[in-house]
Design a protein around this motif. Sequence first.
Motif, PDB file in Angstrom:
ATOM      1  N   GLY A   1     -51.606   6.205 -48.001  1.00 35.86           N
ATOM      2  CA  GLY A   1     -52.061   7.076 -49.084  1.00 35.86           C
ATOM      3  C   GLY A   1     -51.148   8.279 -49.266  1.00 35.86           C
ATOM      4  N   TYR A   2     -50.639   8.816 -48.160  1.00 35.45           N
ATOM      5  CA  TYR A   2     -49.723   9.951 -48.250  1.00 35.45           C
ATOM      6  C   TYR A   2     -48.440   9.549 -48.980  1.00 35.45           C
ATOM      7  CZ  TYR A   2     -52.521  12.260 -44.617  1.00 35.45           C
ATOM      8  OH  TYR A   2     -53.526  12.832 -43.903  1.00 35.45           O
TER       9      TYR A   2
ATOM     10  N   GLU B   1     -47.986   6.992 -51.054  1.00 32.06           N
ATOM     11  CA  GLU B   1     -48.286   6.741 -52.470  1.00 32.06           C
ATOM     12  C   GLU B   1     -48.425   8.046 -53.226  1.00 32.06           C
ATOM     13  OE1 GLU B   1     -51.754   4.261 -52.587  1.00 32.06           O
ATOM     14  OE2 GLU B   1     -50.527   2.547 -53.186  1.00 32.06           O
ATOM     15  N   GLY B   2     -49.177   8.985 -52.622  1.00 39.02           N
ATOM     16  CA  GLY B   2     -49.382  10.275 -53.266  1.00 39.02           C
ATOM     17  C   GLY B   2     -48.060  10.968 -53.544  1.00 39.02           C
ATOM     18  N   GLY B   3     -47.158  10.902 -52.580  1.00 44.09           N
ATOM     19  CA  GLY B   3     -45.850  11.531 -52.743  1.00 44.09           C
ATOM     20  C   GLY B   3     -45.043  10.873 -53.853  1.00 44.09           C
ATOM     21  N   TYR B   4     -44.976   9.538 -53.824  1.00 40.72           N
ATOM     22  CA  TYR B   4     -44.215   8.849 -54.862  1.00 40.72           C
ATOM     23  C   TYR B   4     -44.817   9.097 -56.231  1.00 40.72           C
ATOM     24  CZ  TYR B   4     -41.836   6.317 -51.141  1.00 40.72           C
ATOM     25  OH  TYR B   4     -41.084   6.005 -50.045  1.00 40.72           O
ATOM     26  N   ALA B   5     -46.151   9.103 -56.297  1.00 39.04           N
ATOM     27  CA  ALA B   5     -46.821   9.267 -57.589  1.00 39.04           C
ATOM     28  C   ALA B   5     -46.522  10.628 -58.201  1.00 39.04           C
ATOM     29  CB  ALA B   5     -48.326   9.079 -57.433  1.00 39.04           C
ATOM     30  N   LEU B   6     -46.108  11.593 -57.370  1.00 40.70           N
ATOM     31  CA  LEU B   6     -45.767  12.908 -57.908  1.00 40.70           C
ATOM     32  C   LEU B   6     -44.300  12.972 -58.316  1.00 40.70           C
ATOM     33  CD1 LEU B   6     -47.712  15.183 -55.435  1.00 40.70           C
ATOM     34  CD2 LEU B   6     -48.167  14.912 -57.853  1.00 40.70           C
ATOM     35  N   GLY B   7     -43.618  11.856 -58.159  1.00 39.09           N
ATOM     36  CA  GLY B   7     -42.220  11.820 -58.580  1.00 39.09           C
ATOM     37  C   GLY B   7     -41.245  12.202 -57.486  1.00 39.09           C
ATOM     38  N   ALA B   8     -41.724  12.289 -56.243  1.00 42.45           N
ATOM     39  CA  ALA B   8     -40.812  12.615 -55.149  1.00 42.45           C
ATOM     40  C   ALA B   8     -40.003  11.379 -54.783  1.00 42.45           C
ATOM     41  CB  ALA B   8     -41.596  13.106 -53.938  1.00 42.45           C
ATOM     42  N   GLY B   9     -38.777  11.606 -54.357  1.00 40.06           N
ATOM     43  CA  GLY B   9     -37.940  10.493 -53.928  1.00 40.06           C
ATOM     44  C   GLY B   9     -38.275  10.094 -52.508  1.00 40.06           C
TER      45      GLY B   9
ATOM     46  N   ARG C   1     -37.587  12.743 -49.709  1.00 38.63           N
ATOM     47  CA  ARG C   1     -38.541  13.842 -49.681  1.00 38.63           C
ATOM     48  C   ARG C   1     -39.884  13.380 -49.104  1.00 38.63           C
ATOM     49  NH1 ARG C   1     -39.385  18.938 -51.395  1.00 38.63           N
ATOM     50  NH2 ARG C   1     -41.433  19.330 -52.268  1.00 38.63           N
TER      51      ARG C   1
END
Lengths: 272, 282
Positions: A160-161, A163-171, A174
Motif C-alpha cells: 500500500g505504501y 502504491e500510494g507513492g506511485y499514485a502521487l507521481g513519485a518515481g 523516491r
Amino acid sequence: MRKIIDTTLFALTWIFAAITLLVLLFIVAHIVINGVPHLDARLFEFAFTTENVSMMPALVSTIFMVVLTLLIALPLGIFTSIYLVEYVKKGNKFVMLIRSATEMLAGIPSIVYGLFGMLMFGQFFGFGWSLIAGVLTLGIMILPVIIRTTEEALKSVSDGYREGGYALGAGKLRVVFRIVLPSAVPGILAGVILAIGRIIGESAALIFTAGTMPQIPETLGHSARTLSVHMWVLSSEAHHTGEAYATAVVLLLLILVVNTAAAVVAKFFITK
Amino acid sequence: MRQKCEKSKKGTRATNFIRNLCVQRMAKTVNISINNCNLYYGDFHALKGIGNDMPMEIGANKVTAFIGPSGCGKSTFIRVFNRMNDLIQNCKITGEIKIGEQDIYDKNTDVTLLRKNVGMVFQKPNPFPMSIYDNIAFAPRTYGVKKKARLDEIVERSLKQAALWDEVRDRLKKSALGLSGGQQQRLCIARTLAAEPKIILMDEPTSALDPISTGTIEDLIRELKKTYTIVIVTHNMQQATRISDKTAFFLMGEVVEYDKTRQIFSNPKDKRTENYVTGRFG
C-alpha cells in the motif's frame, strides 16, 4: 484423557523453556563469577606486555573491526537487497542465482572464510596479516546475513505504501528511498545486530587473516586481534585463564550495549 | 496552467476574468474518454472492449460511480486512468484512453506527470509511516517545492479541503499512523489534493470505514466535485445513488450499462442491471 495430555504438554513446554533459560543463566553466571574477580584497571591499560595482558588493544581493535566491516558490508548488502526486492522481475534467473549464492555463503563454516581470506587478501593481494584482510573477510561473511534480513524487511513493507507513492507521481527511486527504506529500518537493524554479533564473536576467520598482534592498529595494514581472538590466545597459553574470563565479561557487556543501542534506534524510527 | 491560475487568484476584476477562463479551460481538459479498451493479465481477458460501440465519456466536475459484483473489473478499470496497472507484470492494455486531448498510453506520456494530475485514493487507508505534515508535503516535495512557507500553505489548504485541518492542526508533526481509520482516509485524500490533481480516482474509499466516517467522506466528495472530476468504485449501491451523477454497471469485464445514476437505479435498460440493482444477485 485429553486433560492429561494437555497438562503433560504444558509441563513439557514449561520444562524445556526452563532448561534453556537455565543453561543461558549458567553460562552467564559462570563467566561473571570467574571473570569479575580478574577484572582489573590494569587490564585496560593501552600497552600490552607479557606481564600485563591488557585487553585494551583488543577492545579498540574489535570496535575498529565492527565499524569498518559494517562500512563495507552494509552498503553492499542493503543495495543488493533493494535491487533484489524492488527492481527485479519475478522469476529472474540471475536473482535465483544470487539468492542461492547468499544461502550457500551463510552455511559455510567460518574457518573456510578464514582460509579463503588468507589466500585471497593475505597472499594474493599481499595484505598479509592485517586489519584490512580481516575486515574484507568478515565483510564477505556477514553479507548473507545482511542481505537476507534486509530482503525480509523490505518485503514486509506494505505494498500500500508503494502504491500510494506511485499514485502521487513519485518515481521508483523516491518511493524506495523515502518510503520503503525508512519503514524497513527496524528490520534492517535486526540484521545489523546479528551481523555485529558475528563480527564480535568471530575468531577462526580472524586468526588466519587479521593475525593476533596485541596492539592498537595504526593503519589498515597492521595486524590486530579482537576480543574473541584475545580470549583464544590467552586460554590457549594456559597462563591467563582468569584474564580470558575477564575478557569474556567485557564481551558480554559489549554485546549488551550494542543490542540496547540498536533497540533505541529502532524505537526512534518506529515512533517517527 | 494551474499555477498561473493561482497567481492571479487575488486580483482585480480583469484578472478574475482571466482566472475564470483558466478554470473553464481546465474543466474542459479533464474529461476522460475511453475507446475500445481491452486489458489482459497474461491470458486472462480482464476488460473486454470498454467503449467499443461508442467511446465512453467520463464528464468533468461530475462524480462517476462504477458498480458491479466482485471481480467484474471495476478496480482494474479505474487503475487504467493513472496507469497503475503498469506496475503489474504481464498486464497488457489496448485501445485508446484520452484525458482531455492527451492519449495517456502514448509513448511520449510522462507517467509521473499523469499520476500527479490523476490522483488516487485506495480502499485501505495507506498513510505513509511519517508525520501528518510529511505525508501531505510528499507530493509537492516530489515536484520540487522546497520553501517551507509554500509547503506550509499547501499542507494547510489540502487539510482544510479534506475537512481534517481542525482535527490535526495541533499535531501535524505527529505520526499519521496515530489517526483513526476515517481520519487516515481523509489524510490520504488531502495527500492526493496536495498534488493538485484534476481527476481523483477513488477505489472503494469507504469500504474499510464505519458509517459515520463514511458519511464524512461522502460529504467531502460532494464538495470536491465542484473542483475535481471524480471517479469512484463502490460496492455500496446506496452510496452510488447518494453521491454520483452517472453510474456504470460492470459485469465480467464489460460495461453492461452506463447512464445517469437515477436512470440506472430507477429504470435500467438492461435486465442484468435491473437484477443487480434490485439485489437479485451480487
